[in-house]
Design an enzyme around this catalytic site. Structure first.
Site, PDB file in Angstrom:
ATOM      1  N   SER A  29      -3.801  -3.702   3.294  1.00 16.51           N
ATOM      2  CA  SER A  29      -4.182  -4.713   4.103  1.00 16.51           C
ATOM      3  C   SER A  29      -3.983  -5.881   3.443  1.00 16.51           C
ATOM      4  CB  SER A  29      -5.737  -4.288   4.390  1.00 16.51           C
ATOM      5  OG  SER A  29      -6.141  -3.154   5.044  1.00 16.51           O
ATOM      6  N   GLU A 337     -12.259   3.325   8.523  1.00 20.37           N
ATOM      7  CA  GLU A 337     -10.939   3.758   7.706  1.00 20.37           C
ATOM      8  C   GLU A 337     -11.462   4.769   6.778  1.00 20.37           C
ATOM      9  OE1 GLU A 337      -9.771   0.601   4.517  1.00 20.37           O
ATOM     10  OE2 GLU A 337      -9.317   0.268   6.649  1.00 20.37           O
TER      11      GLU A 337
END
Length: 449
Positions: A29, A337
């Site tokens: 990310s 997630e």
């Protein structure tokens, strides 16, 4: 169409408590956000210890196709270590240039690539074609497409609201205020914010839908924008609820060291919890916007204990299993997630678990709620899918094939169950290369195999 047949990986069974130090590669990310911001900057920048995985290499290749220079170097002088998949000594120099087409972009099945790059392509001069894996056609993208059109971009998607599509870049985007329903993915908001400083009027993003998932990832985007000189107003610092504003400005090139991916630390921490062992993760940051930091609290509540210790090179997290795994009732809307790994641990617990707030996982790499239910139950489990999550009642599990559906987090969930259940075979463990290329080797080394 012939269905691809993937090999079955015999998940290693743990005969005793795991004792290991695991160096986790950089955050996907952070790496992909950093690549976008560096590509839009007014001067060159550096990314040190970036993650080298399918998703980040797709992002790098896409930016290079649009004219950005990215030079990879390896130096022994870079301090610290972040694992082999973009570890100590590796750095990427990003050299911004005039974005241009024509170009073709392969997004694979990477949400960050398919959502973050259409706004970048709208700033390019010329057409940019986006395509990807078959599953990418099913993932939500309409919010980004509609928002970009309202901000002045021209996009051809044959009215699908999904891939494949072509962004006809005009060299600039007018920008301004836009309303968007980001309840299916917080990446819609991040996508517009990351490029917003380069829009002529900046951007004001107003979320108008249901509950917004994965808020830590928006906080990550905001923090990283501010680090490169952008002026950002957000709800968390006194701004209007569900509204984010980025002012028009140049972005600075920075020298950024990428944090370890804390979500990818999950299976290793869970190994300590499940086996009653101890795992140390070096370079765990004291302050971070990564959702994976929540594992410290979640896995402690499920029966472990953790300590953030100081080392000569920074901080490290030491996590110790308590010998028993407890069920948990938890809202995971901000850290969705982490759900597959938590579900795998919950299937091995001594009491039921309820995982809530994750209806949006039906739109991820696969329908993760349906996949977890089917695969854990196929091993003898008792998982019920709810409107927004899972209810898991522990049962004695048995061996069998654990299918991954080309989803990296399903693969690591199967490996976790295999630690405590003999003869589990994980189909297509290679899909972990999406964010953790060396996972099978790291898993074996953790167990001393």
């Amino acid at each position: 169409m012939t269905e691809t047949v993937h090999p079955l990986w015999p998940a290693p069974y743990a005969d005793g408590a795991v004792e290991a130090t695991i160096t986790v590669p950089g955050s996907k990310s952070v790496t992909n956000r950093a690549l976008v911001l560096a590509a839009l900057a007014s001067e060159p920048g550096w990314l040190r210890r970036p993650l080298r995985s399918r998703d980040t290499l797709l992002m790098s290749a896409a930016l290079q196709a649009m004219g950005v220079g990215i030079e990879e170097t390896v130096s022994s002088s870079t301090a610290g270590s972040s694992g082999g998949a973009g570890g100590a000594g590796e750095a990427w120099r990003v050299i911004p240039s005039g974005l241009h087409g024509p170009a073709s972009v392969d997004v694979g099945n990477a949400g960050t690539v398919m959502r973050f790059l259409p706004p970048v392509a709208a700033l390019a001069d010329g057409p940019i074609r986006f395509d990807g894996d078959p599953r990418s056609y099913e993932r939500p993208l309409g919010g980004v497409i509609g928002a970009l059109r309202s901000l002045g971009a021209r996009i051809d998607d044959d009215d699908r609201g999904a891939l494949p599509l072509t962004v006809h870049g005009g060299g600039a985007v007018e920008g301004g205020a836009v309303r968007i329903d980001a309840s299916s993915s917080s990446q819609f908001v991040s996508a517009l914010l990351l490029s917003g400083a380069r829009f002529n009027q900046g951007v004001e993003v107003r979320h108008v839908g249901g509950p917004l998932p994965s808020l830590p990832h928006i906080r990550m985007t905001v923090d990283m924008l501010r680090a490169v000189g952008a002026q950002v107003d957000e709800p968390e610092t006194g701004g209007e609820p569900n509204v984010w504003r980025v002012a028009h400005s140049a972005l600075l090139g920075r020298d950024l060291t990428i944090e370890p991916d804390l979500s990818n630390a999950q299976p290793f921490l869970a190994a300590a919890l499940v086996t009653g062992g101890r795992v140390t993760i070096p370079d765990w940051p004291e302050r971070t916007t990564q959702p994976g930091d929540a594992l410290r609290h979640i896995f402690t509540e499920m029966g472990g204990s953790c300590e953030l210790t100081t080392t000569p090179h920074g901080t490290a997290l030491v996590f110790t299993g308590g010998g028993r795994v407890h069920g948990i009732d938890i809202d995971l809307s901000e850290v969705g997630e982490l759900t597959p790994g938590i579900a795998a641990v919950a299937a091995l617990a001594d009491s039921p678990s309820t995982l809530r707030g994750v209806a949006h996982l039906r739109l991820h790499e696969t329908d993760r709620l349906a996949a977890l239910t089917k695969e854990i139950n196929a091993l003898g489990g008792d998982v019920t899918e709810t409107e927004d999550g899972l209810h898991i009642r522990p049962r004695t599990l048995h061996g069998g094939v654990f299918h991954t559906y080309d989803d990296h987090r399903m693969a690591t969930a199967g490996a976790l169950i295999g630690l405590a259940v003999k003869d589990v075979r994980v189909e297509n463990v290679a899909t972990t290369a999406k964010t953790l290329p060396d996972f099978p080797q790291m898993w074996a080394e953790m167990l001393g195999v």
